[in-house]
Design a protein around this motif. Structure first.
Motif, PDB file in Angstrom:
ATOM      1  N   ALA A  59       0.828  -1.205   0.000  1.00 50.73           N
ATOM      2  CA  ALA A  59       0.000   0.000   0.000  1.00 50.73           C
ATOM      3  C   ALA A  59       0.865   1.259   0.000  1.00 50.73           C
ATOM      4  O   ALA A  59       0.587   2.229  -0.711  1.00 50.73           O
ATOM      5  N   ARG A  60       1.943   1.244   0.791  1.00 45.61           N
ATOM      6  CA  ARG A  60       2.826   2.408   0.854  1.00 45.61           C
ATOM      7  C   ARG A  60       3.597   2.593  -0.456  1.00 45.61           C
ATOM      8  O   ARG A  60       3.814   3.721  -0.914  1.00 45.61           O
ATOM      9  N   LEU A  61       4.016   1.487  -1.066  1.00 51.77           N
ATOM     10  CA  LEU A  61       4.696   1.568  -2.367  1.00 51.77           C
ATOM     11  C   LEU A  61       3.764   2.139  -3.431  1.00 51.77           C
ATOM     12  O   LEU A  61       4.149   2.979  -4.242  1.00 51.77           O
ATOM     13  N   ASN A  62       2.524   1.657  -3.423  1.00 55.57           N
ATOM     14  CA  ASN A  62       1.532   2.173  -4.373  1.00 55.57           C
ATOM     15  C   ASN A  62       1.275   3.658  -4.134  1.00 55.57           C
ATOM     16  O   ASN A  62       1.081   4.424  -5.087  1.00 55.57           O
ATOM     17  N   ALA A  63       1.264   4.040  -2.853  1.00 67.50           N
ATOM     18  CA  ALA A  63       1.043   5.455  -2.517  1.00 67.50           C
ATOM     19  C   ALA A  63       2.157   6.328  -3.092  1.00 67.50           C
ATOM     20  O   ALA A  63       1.908   7.400  -3.659  1.00 67.50           O
ATOM     21  N   SER A  64       3.401   5.851  -2.972  1.00 63.03           N
ATOM     22  CA  SER A  64       4.533   6.605  -3.520  1.00 63.03           C
ATOM     23  C   SER A  64       4.435   6.723  -5.033  1.00 63.03           C
ATOM     24  O   SER A  64       4.713   7.784  -5.612  1.00 63.03           O
ATOM     25  N   THR A  65       4.023   5.636  -5.682  1.00 63.94           N
ATOM     26  CA  THR A  65       3.886   5.644  -7.143  1.00 63.94           C
ATOM     27  C   THR A  65       2.792   6.605  -7.581  1.00 63.94           C
ATOM     28  O   THR A  65       2.945   7.341  -8.563  1.00 63.94           O
ATOM     29  N   MET A  66       1.670   6.611  -6.858  1.00 65.02           N
ATOM     30  CA  MET A  66       0.580   7.524  -7.200  1.00 65.02           C
ATOM     31  C   MET A  66       0.986   8.978  -6.957  1.00 65.02           C
ATOM     32  O   MET A  66       0.552   9.876  -7.675  1.00 65.02           O
ATOM     33  N   ASN A  67       1.825   9.211  -5.944  1.00 63.50           N
ATOM     34  CA  ASN A  67       2.332  10.568  -5.720  1.00 63.50           C
ATOM     35  C   ASN A  67       3.141  11.040  -6.921  1.00 63.50           C
ATOM     36  O   ASN A  67       3.033  12.200  -7.350  1.00 63.50           O
ATOM     37  N   GLU A 112      -9.660  19.458 -12.372  1.00 68.17           N
ATOM     38  CA  GLU A 112      -9.484  18.007 -12.470  1.00 68.17           C
ATOM     39  C   GLU A 112      -8.294  17.560 -11.637  1.00 68.17           C
ATOM     40  O   GLU A 112      -8.341  16.533 -10.947  1.00 68.17           O
ATOM     41  N   LEU A 113      -7.221  18.338 -11.684  1.00 59.22           N
ATOM     42  CA  LEU A 113      -6.027  17.992 -10.915  1.00 59.22           C
ATOM     43  C   LEU A 113      -6.278  18.097  -9.413  1.00 59.22           C
ATOM     44  O   LEU A 113      -5.733  17.324  -8.631  1.00 59.22           O
ATOM     45  N   VAL A 114      -7.108  19.066  -9.010  1.00 62.25           N
ATOM     46  CA  VAL A 114      -7.497  19.166  -7.596  1.00 62.25           C
ATOM     47  C   VAL A 114      -8.200  17.883  -7.163  1.00 62.25           C
ATOM     48  O   VAL A 114      -7.911  17.317  -6.098  1.00 62.25           O
ATOM     49  N   ALA A 115      -9.117  17.399  -8.019  1.00 69.16           N
ATOM     50  CA  ALA A 115      -9.862  16.178  -7.704  1.00 69.16           C
ATOM     51  C   ALA A 115      -8.931  14.971  -7.596  1.00 69.16           C
ATOM     52  O   ALA A 115      -9.065  14.149  -6.678  1.00 69.16           O
ATOM     53  N   VAL A 116      -7.980  14.856  -8.519  1.00 68.15           N
ATOM     54  CA  VAL A 116      -7.028  13.739  -8.485  1.00 68.15           C
ATOM     55  C   VAL A 116      -6.168  13.817  -7.224  1.00 68.15           C
ATOM     56  O   VAL A 116      -5.953  12.797  -6.540  1.00 68.15           O
ATOM     57  N   THR A 117      -5.689  15.006  -6.904  1.00 69.38           N
ATOM     58  CA  THR A 117      -4.851  15.180  -5.715  1.00 69.38           C
ATOM     59  C   THR A 117      -5.609  14.818  -4.451  1.00 69.38           C
ATOM     60  O   THR A 117      -5.082  14.121  -3.566  1.00 69.38           O
ATOM     61  N   VAL A 118      -6.855  15.260  -4.352  1.00 67.35           N
ATOM     62  CA  VAL A 118      -7.701  14.936  -3.191  1.00 67.35           C
ATOM     63  C   VAL A 118      -7.886  13.428  -3.081  1.00 67.35           C
ATOM     64  O   VAL A 118      -7.765  12.843  -1.989  1.00 67.35           O
ATOM     65  N   ALA A 119      -8.182  12.779  -4.216  1.00 63.00           N
ATOM     66  CA  ALA A 119      -8.413  11.320  -4.225  1.00 63.00           C
ATOM     67  C   ALA A 119      -7.172  10.564  -3.776  1.00 63.00           C
ATOM     68  O   ALA A 119      -7.242   9.637  -2.958  1.00 63.00           O
ATOM     69  N   VAL A 120      -6.008  10.958  -4.308  1.00 65.01           N
ATOM     70  CA  VAL A 120      -4.761  10.274  -3.953  1.00 65.01           C
ATOM     71  C   VAL A 120      -4.423  10.487  -2.479  1.00 65.01           C
ATOM     72  O   VAL A 120      -4.033   9.548  -1.770  1.00 65.01           O
ATOM     73  N   LEU A 121      -4.595  11.718  -1.981  1.00 65.30           N
ATOM     74  CA  LEU A 121      -4.265  12.017  -0.586  1.00 65.30           C
ATOM     75  C   LEU A 121      -5.115  11.204   0.387  1.00 65.30           C
ATOM     76  O   LEU A 121      -4.576  10.579   1.316  1.00 65.30           O
ATOM     77  N   ILE A 122      -6.431  11.176   0.183  1.00 63.48           N
ATOM     78  CA  ILE A 122      -7.282  10.468   1.143  1.00 63.48           C
ATOM     79  C   ILE A 122      -7.144   8.951   0.996  1.00 63.48           C
ATOM     80  O   ILE A 122      -7.160   8.215   1.983  1.00 63.48           O
ATOM     81  N   ALA A 123      -6.949   8.472  -0.245  1.00 63.01           N
ATOM     82  CA  ALA A 123      -6.765   7.029  -0.453  1.00 63.01           C
ATOM     83  C   ALA A 123      -5.464   6.568   0.192  1.00 63.01           C
ATOM     84  O   ALA A 123      -5.419   5.514   0.846  1.00 63.01           O
ATOM     85  N   ASN A 124      -4.396   7.351   0.027  1.00 63.98           N
ATOM     86  CA  ASN A 124      -3.118   7.009   0.658  1.00 63.98           C
ATOM     87  C   ASN A 124      -3.225   7.028   2.176  1.00 63.98           C
ATOM     88  O   ASN A 124      -2.677   6.165   2.871  1.00 63.98           O
ATOM     89  N   SER A 125      -3.931   8.023   2.699  1.00 68.67           N
ATOM     90  CA  SER A 125      -4.089   8.153   4.148  1.00 68.67           C
ATOM     91  C   SER A 125      -4.830   6.957   4.740  1.00 68.67           C
ATOM     92  O   SER A 125      -4.431   6.393   5.761  1.00 68.67           O
ATOM     93  N   ILE A 126      -5.899   6.534   4.069  1.00 68.82           N
ATOM     94  CA  ILE A 126      -6.728   5.453   4.594  1.00 68.82           C
ATOM     95  C   ILE A 126      -6.064   4.085   4.439  1.00 68.82           C
ATOM     96  O   ILE A 126      -6.208   3.207   5.294  1.00 68.82           O
ATOM     97  N   SER A 127      -5.303   3.895   3.351  1.00 70.45           N
ATOM     98  CA  SER A 127      -4.739   2.563   3.090  1.00 70.45           C
ATOM     99  C   SER A 127      -3.360   2.344   3.698  1.00 70.45           C
ATOM    100  O   SER A 127      -2.847   1.222   3.679  1.00 70.45           O
ATOM    101  N   SER A 128      -2.748   3.382   4.251  1.00 79.30           N
ATOM    102  CA  SER A 128      -1.350   3.281   4.698  1.00 79.30           C
ATOM    103  C   SER A 128      -1.144   2.304   5.849  1.00 79.30           C
ATOM    104  O   SER A 128      -0.060   1.735   6.004  1.00 79.30           O
ATOM    105  N   ASP A 129      -2.195   2.072   6.690  1.00 82.40           N
ATOM    106  CA  ASP A 129      -2.023   1.192   7.846  1.00 82.40           C
ATOM    107  C   ASP A 129      -2.286  -0.278   7.524  1.00 82.40           C
ATOM    108  O   ASP A 129      -2.091  -1.148   8.372  1.00 82.40           O
TER     109      ASP A 129
END
Length: 363
Positions: A127-135, A314-331
């Motif tokens: 999950a953390r690796l995927n988060a870095s890739t999405m960043n 659109e970029l705001v929406a993508v950034t919001v999606a990535v931030l909250i998805a990364n936050s929720i899946s990191s644990d």
């Protein structure tokens, strides 16, 4: 018993209906709706055919096939729209696919899985690796737009050249992620592969020529339906009172990703959250690192220039999606409340796009 496969079989009736609607001139709205419904089961069968072929070809080639054809429906639909000059719609579909996978698909998976199982676990390392890739994907989408908005009088060709260069880098990164997940660190992804064979009754015998034929036929059918959908898009969205931005970001990704949505939710309800998260996040990564760059390069080749200068909203929406998805899946854990938070975020994003003023030049 009525299940998702039966549902997809029933939806096949919309394919001949959409073709008839086109030739008998029943109206662009009818063509648009029926073609959209027809694409949904085709995406499912494309995924099924790819999985069956992967069983025969082995894990390495099979993984590559799944990675390549995972978003083939969206790629075909977007390419036809690009060929038709609907660059704005193509960009909206790219950002919408990322947002819908991270918020809608993962949200439903965590909600419905969490209602059945109190806590569900998946690999936090992956999950953390995927988060870095999405960043990285977000950075790659943001920077060309930032160059455009912070430069005075930048030439379109310069922005195009920048976008092609960034696209090449993203495709290289995508290749590295495949090497990582299928070769050097395949053990991290082994859990995600469990559950693809739902039967579990020994090694199935696969009719390889049959499934290759099905894959070819379905690909052709997706191309035909996508052509009908794109041709009727402008008139239909106008008649339905929908903006091209809302259609591209919200409606088209749901149509193209419907089969993956069903798969992710189904396996989450079987307590296979590793696979569910892999489907949702993996699809988003593939859109950002493979589909978008391929479309940029394809547009450059066919003379329909497409750059990575996206609508800032659109970029705001993508950034919001990535931030909250990364936050929720990191644990590495999920529950029904976290799924609800993702769905609530998606609902807010969808409403914002619905009320967003029409963007000039999208169609």
């Amino acid at each position: 018993m009525f299940n998702k496969d039966t549902f997809f079989l029933i939806l096949l009736v919309f394919i001949p209906v959409s073709i008839a609607a086109h030739f008998l001139e029943w109206g662009e709205t009818v063509v648009f709706i029926t073609a959209a419904m027809g694409i949904v089961p085709l995406a499912s069968f494309m995924g099924k055919a790819t999985e069956e072929i992967a069983v025969v070809t082995g894990p390495n080639i099979g993984g590559l096939l799944n990675a390549t054809f995972g978003n083939a429906t969206e790629l075909i639909l977007a390419f036809i729209a690009l060929k038709g000059g609907l660059v704005g719609v193509v960009k909206a579909t790219i950002t919408g696919s990322i947002v819908s996978n991270l918020l809608l698909v993962m949200g439903f998976s965590m909600l419905l899985g969490g209602l059945k199982f109190k806590e569900q676990k998946f690999q936090s390392t992956v999950a953390r690796l995927n988060a870095s890739t999405m960043n990285l994907a977000v950075i790659a989408l943001l920077l060309p737009t930032a160059v455009q908005y912070t430069s005075s009088g930048i030439e379109e060709q310069t922005l195009q050249n920048l976008s092609v260069a960034v696209a090449v880098i993203l495709i290289l990164v995508y290749g590295l992620t495949l090497l990582f997940s299928m070769k050097t660190h395949a053990y991290l992804c082994e859990v995600a592969d469990v559950g693809l064979e739902e039967g579990g009754e020994g090694e199935p015998k696969v009719n390889l020529p049959f499934w290759i034929f099905i894959l070819l036929v379905v690909t052709l059918a997706v191309s035909v339906e996508s052509e009908l959908l794109v041709d009727s898009l402008e008139v239909a969205t106008s008649e339905l009172g929908l903006s091209a931005l809302f259609t591209g970001v919200i409606l088209l990704p749901i149509i193209g990703n419907a089969a993956e949505h069903a798969t992710a939710v189904t396996v989450a309800m079987k307590d296979k959250m590793d696979l569910s998260v892999s489907v949702a996040v993996g699809s988003s990564m593939q859109i950002a690192l493979f589909v978008a760059p391929v479309l940029v390069i394809a547009g450059w080749i066919i003379g329909q220039p497409m750059d990575l200068n996206f609508n800032p909203f659109e970029l705001v929406a993508v950034t919001v999606a990535v931030l909250i998805a990364n936050s929720i899946s990191s644990d590495g854990e999920s529950n029904w409340l976290e799924g609800s938070l993702l769905l609530a975020t998606y609902a807010v994003v969808a409403l914002a796009f619905f009320f967003h003023p029409v963007v000039e030049g999208m169609i």
